[in-house]
Write an enzyme that holds these catalytic residues in place. Structure first.
Site, PDB file in Angstrom:
ATOM      1  N   TYR A  33       0.830  -1.198   0.000  1.00 59.56           N
ATOM      2  CA  TYR A  33       0.000   0.000   0.000  1.00 59.56           C
ATOM      3  C   TYR A  33       0.865   1.248   0.000  1.00 59.56           C
ATOM      4  CZ  TYR A  33       0.669   0.889   5.059  1.00 59.56           C
ATOM      5  OH  TYR A  33       1.193   1.175   6.295  1.00 59.56           O
ATOM      6  N   LYS A 147       6.407  -1.972   1.911  1.00 63.28           N
ATOM      7  CA  LYS A 147       5.223  -1.403   2.580  1.00 63.28           C
ATOM      8  C   LYS A 147       4.035  -2.346   2.405  1.00 63.28           C
ATOM      9  CE  LYS A 147       3.053   3.139   3.273  1.00 63.28           C
ATOM     10  NZ  LYS A 147       3.176   3.160   4.721  1.00 63.28           N
ATOM     11  N   GLU A 179      11.626   2.324  14.492  1.00 61.60           N
ATOM     12  CA  GLU A 179      10.759   3.420  14.048  1.00 61.60           C
ATOM     13  C   GLU A 179       9.492   3.388  14.875  1.00 61.60           C
ATOM     14  OE1 GLU A 179       9.599   2.649   9.921  1.00 61.60           O
ATOM     15  OE2 GLU A 179       9.700   0.499  10.321  1.00 61.60           O
ATOM     16  N   LEU A 204      10.844   1.207   7.323  1.00 63.05           N
ATOM     17  CA  LEU A 204      10.269   1.683   6.071  1.00 63.05           C
ATOM     18  C   LEU A 204      11.043   2.928   5.630  1.00 63.05           C
ATOM     19  CD1 LEU A 204       7.913   1.181   4.063  1.00 63.05           C
ATOM     20  CD2 LEU A 204       6.819   3.138   5.148  1.00 63.05           C
TER      21      LEU A 204
END
Ligand code: PDD
Length: 284
Positions: A33, A147, A179, A204
């Site tokens: 996505y 992702k 993260e 990411l």
């Protein structure tokens, strides 16, 4: 009011949109996505998101559902049909539908879905107030650079933060922050150096992260891309997160300890202002 969404070539009222129960995203989380922000009715960093989508698809041997130009046209048409001035466009590409089997076959037709979400991004109460985060062990899979729609652990981590009265979680692996659940993590050291984790399979590759790094360097700020610990973050002058959904948003508390003086700091505020100004200029 019902939104207009996009599913495999058709613009439909959201109530009428359907995908197969055999879609591999439903059965195996076999999908990727992108989330692109919209300000003033225009797309922020569309090229960056399209590039990362192409990379996610390539890493999973998934065919692209259409060209980048076609994707841009669909994004713009959804903005138009929904009268969206500020918010997000979510895009999901899956490997498509097939009878359940761990192995996939070549030549499947991808599923492509896009929908909008109206939201105030610039005047954000969270950015004014700052976020409170907890640290949690990073229990996600080893390819966080792709992702994927496999978002269960980030959702669980977010729920744990909420259950403790906080806003979000910073994930920690081998003693270092990877993260946030849905954002990249940053600190500003006491001598003014911006620190964010270097790129690898562990995080990411944030599009907002890349833009903020560029703007920070253009503004002659000192930047280091390296891992940092929760202790270093607690001792930092400031902390913040970046994502398409939050731009630059200060973090004011980590594991119940205030960061700096416990209020949003000047570096995060300045970077947020620069990010919004530059994104406004460059949005398409
Ligand atoms: N999340 N890291 C993770 C794990 C993310 O899920 C995201 C974005 C980011 C920031 O990436 P970008 O700057 O390209 O938005 C970092 C999106 C917004 C989401 O899942 O809603």
């Amino acid at each position: 009011m019902s939104r207009t969404v996009y599913v495999n070539g058709a613009y439909l009222p959201e109530e009428e949109a359907r995908v197969s129960i055999f879609d591999r995203a439903f059965l195996f989380a076999d999908g990727v996505y992108e989330v692109t922000s919209v300000i003033d009715g225009k797309l922020v960093d569309f090229a960056g998101h399209a590039r990362r989508l192409a990379r996610s698809l390539a890493e999973l041997d998934m065919p692209a559902p259409c060209s980048e130009d076609e994707l841009l046209a669909i994004h713009r048409e959804l903005i138009r049909r929904n009268g969206l001035t500020e918010g997000m466009i979510y895009l999901q590409v899956t490997r498509g539908a097939a009878d359940r089997d761990f192995a996939w076959s070549e030549g499947m037709t991808p599923t492509l879905v896009l929908f909008t979400q109206a939201r105030a991004l610039i005047d954000s109460p969270a950015a004014e107030r700052g976020l409170k985060v907890i640290s949690l062990e990073d229990l996600r899979w080893g390819r966080r650079d792709i992702k994927t729609v496999q978002l269960l652990y980030p959702s669980m981590a977010k729920m744990q933060a909420k259950a403790r009265g906080k806003d979000d979680a910073w994930l920690v692996e081998d003693g270092f922050v990877t993260e946030g659940t849905s954002n990249n993590a940053w600190i500003v050291t006491r001598d003014g150096v911006l620190v964010t984790r270097d790129l690898s399979n562990r995080i990411l590759h944030g599009i907002t992260r890349a833009a903020v790094l560029r703007f920070a360097r253009e503004a002659q700020m000192r930047v280091e891309e390296r891992p940092f610990t929760i202790d270093e973050a607690k001792d930092a002058a400031e902390a913040f997160v970046t994502a398409a959904t939050t731009f630059v948003t200060p973090v004011v508390e980590i594991d119940d300890a205030p960061v700096g003086d416990g209020a949003p700091g000047p570096v995060a505020r300045r970077l947020r202002a620069i990010y919004i100004e530059e994104s406004r200029k460059a949005a398409i």
